[in-house]
Design an enzyme around this catalytic site. Structure first.
Site, PDB file in Angstrom:
ATOM      1  N   ARG A  20      13.343   8.286  -4.913  1.00 42.77           N
ATOM      2  CA  ARG A  20      14.414   8.063  -5.877  1.00 42.77           C
ATOM      3  C   ARG A  20      13.896   7.701  -7.259  1.00 42.77           C
ATOM      4  NH1 ARG A  20      16.892   3.924  -1.618  1.00 42.77           N
ATOM      5  NH2 ARG A  20      14.662   3.545  -1.557  1.00 42.77           N
ATOM      6  N   GLY A  42       0.799  -1.209   0.000  1.00 42.94           N
ATOM      7  CA  GLY A  42       0.000   0.000   0.000  1.00 42.94           C
ATOM      8  C   GLY A  42       0.832   1.258   0.000  1.00 42.94           C
ATOM      9  N   LYS A  47       4.227  -1.257  -9.391  1.00 46.98           N
ATOM     10  CA  LYS A  47       4.145   0.209  -9.529  1.00 46.98           C
ATOM     11  C   LYS A  47       5.516   0.838  -9.706  1.00 46.98           C
ATOM     12  CE  LYS A  47       5.658   0.880  -5.189  1.00 46.98           C
ATOM     13  NZ  LYS A  47       6.814   1.651  -4.708  1.00 46.98           N
ATOM     14  N   GLU A  84      15.741   0.274  -6.341  1.00 43.89           N
ATOM     15  CA  GLU A  84      15.003  -0.977  -6.406  1.00 43.89           C
ATOM     16  C   GLU A  84      14.027  -0.984  -7.571  1.00 43.89           C
ATOM     17  OE1 GLU A  84      13.953  -2.565  -2.234  1.00 43.89           O
ATOM     18  OE2 GLU A  84      14.235  -0.409  -1.941  1.00 43.89           O
ATOM     19  N   ASP A 108      -0.249   3.174  -4.328  1.00 43.55           N
ATOM     20  CA  ASP A 108       1.211   3.173  -4.149  1.00 43.55           C
ATOM     21  C   ASP A 108       1.890   3.849  -5.337  1.00 43.55           C
ATOM     22  OD1 ASP A 108       3.571   2.678  -2.882  1.00 43.55           O
ATOM     23  OD2 ASP A 108       3.369   0.510  -2.811  1.00 43.55           O
TER      24      ASP A 108
END
Length: 349
Positions: free
Chosen positions: A268, A143, A198, A295, A259
């Site tokens: 980032r 979330g 996402k 990531e 999200d």
């Protein structure tokens, strides 16, 4: 009062110490082998070096060598590592956790296999544990939630997902506060995939910000039409990806959409997308961010690789994922940004 042990003192894991401790629980924050300076700072100042607010009084801090001490007597374990620590957590932490203690992970991401299968991190860990002959209750948080806003007590709604609804209810009772609101779901694939997917799409939306800065100047007013168009395409592709992965309910796309929204507005992923949109290559953008871990790039590469493999096997149609494919081209083939706008259009008949 419950005992909550958080392993991994990154920003999100550490942020969860706030609702956990403010609920009257005993909280033990354990740093990984990479977190020594963070834990030392916490011990000396009572504050995480990335936060502007002190931890609630009574949070206890542990270095990695004290992990088993911190696990002893815990009612729940929160995994606070980044996606780069997933394998380490599975190999070094999960084996030390007694089978009666549930695990709740904040780590968002997916692993891909050669045949195009996308695995949630709880599933990656379940397979590791199966080889050890061990079983743990593996649960996850999904979330829209940024760590610094949780610390600031901004109203936040997330979903806890796992296989056992009674365990999820117990975890909610430990963690829920008047600012941290928790939905419960047994759809681990739907929740975990939505919030992982996402990442690449947030980068895609941020490309438009950089493109407009390139065209009109860095200090020019924001342009929202283009952001909204890519946002809509991103949600459309995420929805199709949840279907491909076999999510129990496609309604959980709302968790991923929320999200996606919050990720576009900070962090980032937004920064690297803007830099790419301005015309930097992926290598130049990474250099500009001075080695900051991204990531989102890893997740986007894995998902694109899986979908290409699935398309080669006739399981999906690549034409349904033009935004994902373009983000992947930018990252892996270092192609310039050229958003395929017309491929986003459709005709219902």
């Amino acid at each position: 009062m419950a005992v909550v042990t958080i392993i991994g003192s990154g920003m999100m894991g550490s942020a969860l110490a706030f609702p956990a401790r403010e609920n009257g629980n005993e909280v033990r924050l354990v740093g990984t082998h990479l977190d020594r300076e963070i834990i030392e700072t916490c011990i000396q100042t009572g504050r995480h070096p990335k936060f502007t607010k002190d931890f609630p009084a009574g949070v206890n801090y542990y270095q990695i060598e004290q992990m088993e001490e911190a696990i002893d007597g815990a009612d729940m374990i929160i995994g606070g590592v980044s996606s780069f620590g997933v394998e380490w957590f599975g190999d070094n932490v999960l084996p030390k956790i007694p089978e009666n203690i549930p695990v709740l992970t904040v780590t968002k991401g997916l692993m891909d296999t050669e045949d195009g299968t996308l695995l949630t991190y709880p599933e990656v860990w379940r397979r590791k544990l199966e080889k050890m002959g061990k079983k743990l209750s593996l649960n996850a948080i999904g979330g829209p939630c940024t760590s610094y806003e949780l610390v600031a007590h901004d109203q936040t709604e997330v979903a806890f997902c796992g296989e056992d609804i009674e365990i999820l209810k117990k975890l909610k009772s430990i963690m829920a506060t008047d600012y941290y609101h928790i939905s419960l779901s047994k759809d681990v694939v739907g929740i975990e995939s939505a919030v992982a997917l996402k990442n690449g799409y947030a980068l895609g939306i941020a490309l438009t910000i950089g493109l407009n800065q390139k065209a009109f100047g860095i200090d020019s007013e924001l342009h929202f039409n283009s952001q909204a168009a890519v946002f809509g395409q991103g949600v459309r592709e995420m929805y199709k990806l949840l279907g491909y992965q076999g999510a129990a309910t496609l309604d959980n796309i709302t968790v991923g959409a929320g999200d996606l929204y919050v990720t576009v507005y900070g962090g980032r992923t937004r920064l690297v997308g803007i830099l790419l949109g301005r015309g930097l290559t992926i290598d130049e953008a990474k250099a500009e961010l001075n080695g900051v871990t991204l990531e989102s790039l890893v997740v986007a590469e894995r998902v694109a690789r899986a979908i290409r493999a699935a398309a080669a096997a006739g399981k999906v149609d690549l034409a349904e994922f033009p935004l994902l494919m373009h983000v992947d081209e930018i990252i892996t083939e270092k192609k310039p940004v050229n958003i395929p706008w017309e491929k986003f259009t459709y005709c219902d008949q």
